[in-house]
Enzyme design. Structure first.
Site, PDB file in Angstrom:
ATOM      1  CB  SER A   1      -0.959  -0.038   1.194  1.00 39.55           C
ATOM      2  OG  SER A   1      -2.004   0.873   1.041  1.00 39.55           O
TER       3      SER A   1
ATOM      4  CG  ASP B   1      -4.251  -1.713   0.353  1.00 33.59           C
ATOM      5  OD1 ASP B   1      -3.297  -2.312   0.881  1.00 33.59           O
ATOM      6  OD2 ASP B   1      -4.466  -0.504   0.502  1.00 33.59           O
TER       7      ASP B   1
END
Length: 326
Positions: free
Chosen positions: A58, A172
């Site tokens: 991320s 993510d």
């Protein structure tokens, strides 16, 4: 064979190959709190410690990737100048399809201003973690476009739309490996420095929330963006989405948390549990835990304090790192 008197036997000389330990950084997920990764890297570089491998999930993938591409200084300067109106300007808010924000504005900005090198050509080995939306499997991105890899790794479900790459829809990386120690070790790191951005956030109330836009559309923190708020609000109002925007992103006392708060808190709870389990199974050599509970997931305009906290947290662990490196 007998050895003649007076002669000495020649003993084979053992050649010892001294190999320096490779140091890798595994930068964790945590949205706006991720600017503290910059401070962690600054601490290491100022201490004269060479980083050999960089990986992340991320926001950690974004900072690790920019560092591997030698873009850390421009990223640092840009992050410190961010204001809330800048952040809103990068939000290509859309009628929800598979995410509230398309994400092309911010990646387009980075491609234009910092280029988009191939991962294989970076000066430092780099990899990002993403999640296959269909199978739930962890995906390690180690080649191809740097910006594409970062875009995939930061695709927080419900907020940023998924990223398509090689026939997969990726989201993510923090969903499956929030602090990618395992990836760092697989890339050859002898010593892994992991940064967990979420170690102190569970159960703690927010001290501040994102600021409302100035009534006159002016941004006192950044005069260059003067009027952007007004333009944004006018455009949003014309689309009939002003109320929708506030409902999505701003907490309302009479109605409780926004949809963004609910999604972000849900992901936070899940990542906290996964992080604990994965770090217990594969602990890093050094675990950095900046104190960032007071910074919200969307408060990217608070880079200054996030970076300083990251540096402070890493500075405290430098003696331990030096012992491991000897």
């Amino acid at each position: 064979m007998a050895v003649r008197e007076g002669m000495q036997t020649k003993r084979p000389v053992a050649r010892i190959q001294v190999m320096a330990k490779k140091i890798g950084i595994a930068l964790g997920s945590g949205s706006a709190r991720g600017w503290s990764h910059i401070g962690v890297i600054r601490s290491l570089l100022e201490a004269g410690i060479r980083i050999d491998i960089a990986c992340g999930a991320s926001i950690g993938a974004l900072v690790a990737g920019f560092f591997a591409a030698d873009f850390l200084d421009p990223l640092d300067r840009w992050a410190r100048r961010l204001s809330w109106s800048n952040i809103v300007g990068f939000m290509d808010v859309m009628i929800p399809r598979s995410g509230l924000i398309e994400g092309e504005r911010i990646t387009g900005y980075f491609r234009q201003n910092m280029t988009d090198p191939e991962i294989e050509r970076l000066s430092l080995p780099f990899a990002a973690v993403a999640t296959d939306l269909k199978t739930g499997r962890e995906v390690w991105l180690r080649d191809g476009s740097l910006m594409d890899a970062i875009r995939a790794s930061i695709s927080l479900p419900g907020i940023l739309t998924p990223c398509q790459r090689d026939g997969q829809w990726l989201v993510d990386g923090g969903l499956v490996n929030p602090v990618p120690v395992s990836l760092c070790r697989s890339m050859g790191a002898d010593i892994v420095i992991a940064v967990n951005l979420n170690s102190d956030i569970m159960g703690k109330p927010r001290l501040r929330r994102m600021a409302d836009p100035p009534a006159d559309g002016r941004d006192e923190e950044n005069p260059r963006t003067m009027g952007k708020w007004a333009a944004f609000m006018n455009q949003t109002a014309q689309r009939g989405n002003l109320t929708l925007f506030r409902q999505l992103f701003q907490e309302q006392p009479d109605r409780g948390p926004s949809i963004f708060d609910v999604m972000a808190a849900s992901v936070k709870i899940m990542q906290d549990r996964i992080t604990r389990e994965r770090l217990a199974a594969d602990p890093p050599d050094i675990l950095v835990k900046p104190k960032l509970a007071h910074i919200g997931l969307m408060e990217f305009n608070r880079a200054e304090e996030s970076i300083e906290e990251g540096k402070r947290a890493m500075d405290l662990l430098l003696p331990m790192l030096r012992d491991l490196s000897d």
